[in-house]
Write a protein that holds these residues in place. Structure first.
Motif, PDB file in Angstrom:
ATOM      1  N   ASP A   2       3.756  31.152  23.358  1.00 11.03           N
ATOM      2  CA  ASP A   2       2.754  30.387  24.111  1.00 11.03           C
ATOM      3  C   ASP A   2       2.176  31.166  25.278  1.00 11.03           C
ATOM      4  N   ASP A   3       2.969  32.077  25.854  1.00  6.45           N
ATOM      5  CA  ASP A   3       2.493  32.782  27.038  1.00  6.45           C
ATOM      6  C   ASP A   3       1.880  34.139  26.707  1.00  6.45           C
ATOM      7  N   ILE A   5      -1.181  36.382  25.597  1.00  5.08           N
ATOM      8  CA  ILE A   5      -2.635  36.251  25.581  1.00  5.08           C
ATOM      9  C   ILE A   5      -3.222  36.559  24.202  1.00  5.08           C
ATOM     10  N   CYS A   7      -1.645  36.188  21.243  1.00  7.74           N
ATOM     11  CA  CYS A   7      -1.340  35.040  20.375  1.00  7.74           C
ATOM     12  C   CYS A   7      -2.337  33.915  20.618  1.00  7.74           C
ATOM     13  N   GLN A   8      -2.706  33.723  21.865  1.00  8.76           N
ATOM     14  CA  GLN A   8      -3.668  32.662  22.189  1.00  8.76           C
ATOM     15  C   GLN A   8      -5.052  32.993  21.657  1.00  8.76           C
ATOM     16  N   ALA A  11      -4.966  32.333  17.984  1.00 10.13           N
ATOM     17  CA  ALA A  11      -4.984  30.891  17.728  1.00 10.13           C
ATOM     18  C   ALA A  11      -6.272  30.235  18.217  1.00 10.13           C
ATOM     19  N   LYS A  13      -7.170  29.699  21.166  1.00  5.40           N
ATOM     20  CA  LYS A  13      -6.961  28.834  22.340  1.00  5.40           C
ATOM     21  C   LYS A  13      -7.677  29.403  23.549  1.00  5.40           C
ATOM     22  N   ILE A  14      -7.939  30.687  23.543  1.00  7.10           N
ATOM     23  CA  ILE A  14      -8.812  31.285  24.544  1.00  7.10           C
ATOM     24  C   ILE A  14      -9.877  32.095  23.809  1.00  7.10           C
TER      25      ILE A  14
END
Ligand code: AMP
Ligand code: ZN
Length: 114
Positions: A2-3, A5, A7-8, A11, A13-14
């Protein structure tokens, strides 16, 4: 992770400027480009660096290189030349702890690297 960047980014998410994606690999533009072409090619799966990639991931690592080559062709730098950089751990300058391959092209590069 989750933390993480990247991976985000994988996904969504960013936000990022995604150039290529499939079920295993994603490529996006570097936020601070160091050359006219500067992309990052990453596995969706989280590995902190090459040092954490286990045996059995040979095909994934090879695929990342071939995705980078395909993008180099599409960006028009395959013939003029490009550099793929894989920074690993502190002495290399690795800052983001999610395995990523830099694809750099569109200008003459120097050797040795800094
Ligand atoms: P490294 O020093 O090999 O870990 O490189 C990390 C790279 O990630 C640098 O070139 C950064 O400019 C790039 N970067 C960091 N955050 C982002 C982001 N949110 N989107 C795209 N690229 C990023
Ligand atoms: Zn990650």
């Amino acid at each position: 992770m989750d933390d993480c960047i990247f991976c985000q980014i994988a996904a969504k998410k960013i936000p990022s400027k995604i150039i290529y994606e499939d079920e295993e690999v994603i490529a996006f533009e570097d936020i601070k480009p160091q050359a006219p072409v500067h992309l990052l090619v990453i596995p969706r799966e989280h590995f902190s660096s090459l040092n954490q990639v286990p045996a059995g991931k040979e095909a994934l690592l090879g695929k990342i290189l071939l995705v980078a080559r395909k993008i180099a062709e599409e960006k028009g730098v395959a013939e003029s030349g490009y550099r793929i950089v894989l920074n690993t751990a502190a002495d290399s300058g690795q800052e983001v702890l999610h395995l990523h391959f830099h694809l750099l092209g569109g200008r003459r590069m120097t050797w040795p690297p800094g």
